[in-house]
Design a protein around this motif. Structure first.
Motif, PDB file in Angstrom:
ATOM      1  N   LYS A  59     -22.042 -27.431 -12.792  1.00 29.99           N
ATOM      2  CA  LYS A  59     -22.850 -28.620 -13.089  1.00 29.99           C
ATOM      3  C   LYS A  59     -24.173 -28.275 -13.756  1.00 29.99           C
ATOM      4  O   LYS A  59     -24.572 -28.915 -14.733  1.00 29.99           O
ATOM      5  CB  LYS A  59     -23.122 -29.390 -11.788  1.00 29.99           C
ATOM      6  N   PHE A  60     -24.863 -27.248 -13.249  1.00 28.92           N
ATOM      7  CA  PHE A  60     -26.228 -27.004 -13.680  1.00 28.92           C
ATOM      8  C   PHE A  60     -26.380 -25.918 -14.737  1.00 28.92           C
ATOM      9  O   PHE A  60     -27.328 -25.960 -15.520  1.00 28.92           O
ATOM     10  CB  PHE A  60     -27.092 -26.672 -12.459  1.00 28.92           C
ATOM     11  N   ILE A  61     -25.483 -24.962 -14.772  1.00 28.57           N
ATOM     12  CA  ILE A  61     -25.571 -23.922 -15.796  1.00 28.57           C
ATOM     13  C   ILE A  61     -24.703 -24.284 -16.997  1.00 28.57           C
ATOM     14  O   ILE A  61     -25.150 -24.233 -18.136  1.00 28.57           O
ATOM     15  CB  ILE A  61     -25.138 -22.545 -15.239  1.00 28.57           C
ATOM     16  N   SER A  62     -23.464 -24.679 -16.742  1.00 25.23           N
ATOM     17  CA  SER A  62     -22.533 -24.971 -17.832  1.00 25.23           C
ATOM     18  C   SER A  62     -22.586 -26.422 -18.287  1.00 25.23           C
ATOM     19  O   SER A  62     -21.862 -26.811 -19.195  1.00 25.23           O
ATOM     20  CB  SER A  62     -21.107 -24.603 -17.404  1.00 25.23           C
ATOM     21  N   ASN A  63     -23.433 -27.228 -17.619  1.00 25.88           N
ATOM     22  CA  ASN A  63     -23.681 -28.599 -18.051  1.00 25.88           C
ATOM     23  C   ASN A  63     -22.411 -29.440 -18.073  1.00 25.88           C
ATOM     24  O   ASN A  63     -22.084 -30.085 -19.067  1.00 25.88           O
ATOM     25  CB  ASN A  63     -24.346 -28.611 -19.430  1.00 25.88           C
ATOM     26  N   ALA A  64     -21.720 -29.457 -16.945  1.00 24.22           N
ATOM     27  CA  ALA A  64     -20.490 -30.240 -16.849  1.00 24.22           C
ATOM     28  C   ALA A  64     -20.769 -31.715 -17.099  1.00 24.22           C
ATOM     29  O   ALA A  64     -21.788 -32.255 -16.660  1.00 24.22           O
ATOM     30  CB  ALA A  64     -19.878 -30.077 -15.454  1.00 24.22           C
ATOM     31  N   PRO A  65     -19.872 -32.390 -17.785  1.00 27.36           N
ATOM     32  CA  PRO A  65     -20.030 -33.830 -18.015  1.00 27.36           C
ATOM     33  C   PRO A  65     -19.802 -34.586 -16.717  1.00 27.36           C
ATOM     34  O   PRO A  65     -19.403 -34.008 -15.704  1.00 27.36           O
ATOM     35  CB  PRO A  65     -18.930 -34.133 -19.029  1.00 27.36           C
TER      36      PRO A  65
ATOM     37  N   ALA B  56     -20.878 -25.827 -22.270  1.00 27.58           N
ATOM     38  CA  ALA B  56     -19.598 -25.115 -22.242  1.00 27.58           C
ATOM     39  C   ALA B  56     -18.402 -26.031 -22.405  1.00 27.58           C
ATOM     40  O   ALA B  56     -17.309 -25.577 -22.726  1.00 27.58           O
ATOM     41  CB  ALA B  56     -19.477 -24.349 -20.925  1.00 27.58           C
ATOM     42  N   PHE B  57     -18.598 -27.318 -22.172  1.00 27.97           N
ATOM     43  CA  PHE B  57     -17.441 -28.213 -22.105  1.00 27.97           C
ATOM     44  C   PHE B  57     -17.039 -28.718 -23.487  1.00 27.97           C
ATOM     45  O   PHE B  57     -17.614 -29.651 -24.028  1.00 27.97           O
ATOM     46  CB  PHE B  57     -17.723 -29.363 -21.141  1.00 27.97           C
ATOM     47  N   LYS B  58     -16.013 -28.057 -23.991  1.00 25.22           N
ATOM     48  CA  LYS B  58     -15.418 -28.415 -25.272  1.00 25.22           C
ATOM     49  C   LYS B  58     -13.912 -28.253 -25.146  1.00 25.22           C
ATOM     50  O   LYS B  58     -13.413 -27.561 -24.268  1.00 25.22           O
ATOM     51  CB  LYS B  58     -15.944 -27.498 -26.386  1.00 25.22           C
TER      52      LYS B  58
END
Length: 400
Positions: A257-263, A277-279
């Motif tokens: 959630k906080f490092i990889s910025n999950a949607p 990271a979420f692509k």
């Protein structure tokens, strides 16, 4: 980022660590962020030129005996010793035998060395090996980029960011980074090391290494390395198992959630995230879990209550974590953990997040309180049954 369990992951952080080695009980405290200086990091990319030489010798038609000797030497080196330790953890022994991996590589040139179906992990790896064996110029191009880059400076920057999302007294320890061709786990953490698959380094459209994406992954794995826990001999077996289950969602959830910025699923993304990271496949997997969010949360409740009541053995939990929570391209543990801690952040900021990280017993309580505090933002999210909230808080406090 232990999205690697594309089967394991288990980073994760599973991934990437042994199921039995994750967090136990720690004292609760309300803390604020105070980033510390970067830790000492060593970088080892030695396996990349060594393996490049093996593949080039194969492509150039060198004798089999010579190639086998070169390959044996490479696989005996520390980077690959660490890789085999990752793949053959206590909860999945003999997942990737060294001999199988060796024969899979040799099969790129020598027919009959390895047959599809022998080993599930090697079967999946073979695709990446074939891709780069067929494009050694790309291999060499990326190798030169690694050799010229200021990897120490880039990695230390990622570590500083990861440290800012850990309680101040949880310090990311010194560690080593290995980059080696393997074709399986994109990234993993084990025994004070981080491993990255050369074949799956993030690349842009021209095939160049995407440094921002790579450092985002290093930051994610470094966050795992800073996770801290302590054991308690006073816990009953069922309390210990229930706490272990809760702890699975801490490391992966917070890093995702906080490092990889999950949607967002039900819980919106955290604003201002540095790495994205979420692509592609990750976004597809996340969207699928979002559509099943209620069912996934209900499964978490059922498993927790079984563990707490003594209806689950350690072996049962290992099996469920492997086959359900950390299975697939992106395990459900990443998703649920991100939702739990994301909700807590939106309501209570880092102070609340750190309190739940330090004492997993508080996760359910703080999550429900977050929904109550931010109904306009979180009102449609799954609510943890109050019975489960009380059970979590009672771990280590009462006899059942």
């Amino acid at each position: 980022m232990r999205f690697e369990e594309k089967a394991a992951s288990f980073p994760a952080s599973m991934k990437a660590r042994s199921l039995r080695s994750l967090m136990s009980l720690a004292a609760a405290a309300l803390l604020v962020s105070n980033p510390s200086p970067a830790q000492k990091v060593e970088v080892d990319i030695s396996a990349c030129p060594l393996m490049f030489n093996v593949l080039k010798a194969m492509k150039d038609g060198q004798p089999r005996e010579k190639i086998t000797g070169m390959l044996d030497s490479v696989l005996a080196a520390v980077p690959y010793q660490i890789m085999f330790k990752h793949y053959n953890r206590s909860w999945r022994p003999n997942h990737l035998p060294k001999g199988v991996f060796k024969r899979m590589i040799l099969s790129l040139r020598f027919e009959g060395e390895y047959s599809a179906g022998e080993n599930e992990r090697a079967d999946k790896m073979l695709e990446k090996w074939r891709e780069f064996y067929g494009n050694l110029p790309l291999f060499e191009k990326n190798l030169r980029q690694l050799e010229k880059a200021d990897l120490m400076g880039l990695i230390n920057d990622g570590v500083r960011y990861a440290q800012s999302w850990l309680p101040p007294d949880w310090k990311i320890p010194d560690f080593r980074v290995f980059v080696h061709p393997n074709g399986g786990s994109t990234a993993f953490s084990i025994d004070g090391t981080q491993g990255y698959d050369f074949y799956q380094l993030p690349r842009d459209a021209s095939g160049d290494i995407d440094w921002d994406q790579l450092i985002g992954t290093v930051s994610h794995e470094s966050h795992h390395s800073g996770m801290k826990g302590s054991t308690s001999s006073t816990l009953t077996p069922s309390d210990s198992l229930a706490l272990r289950f809760l702890s699975f969602f801490v490391g992966e959830g917070t890093a995702t959630k906080f490092i990889s910025n999950a949607p967002g699923g039900c819980v919106p993304a955290v604003p201002g995230g540095r790495f994205h990271a979420f692509k592609g496949e990750l976004t597809v997997a996340w969207n699928n879990y979002t559509s099943e969010e209620t069912e996934i949360f209900k499964r978490m409740m059922a498993t927790f209550e079984k563990a707490y009541s003594g209806g689950l053995t350690a072996e049962d939990l290992d099996t469920e974590m492997r086959d359900y929570w950390f299975s697939g391209f992106l395990g459900r543990a990443y998703f649920v953990g991100a939702e739990l801690f994301g909700a807590i952040f939106h309501a209570f900021g880092k102070t609340g997040v750190f309190a739940a990280m330090e004492d997993p017993r508080k996760i359910f309580e703080l999550y429900n309180r977050s929904i109550e505090k931010k109904p306009e933002l979180l009102g449609s999210c799954f609510r943890i049954p109050e019975s489960a909230v009380r059970q979590a808080l009672a771990i280590g406090q009462i006899q059942k």
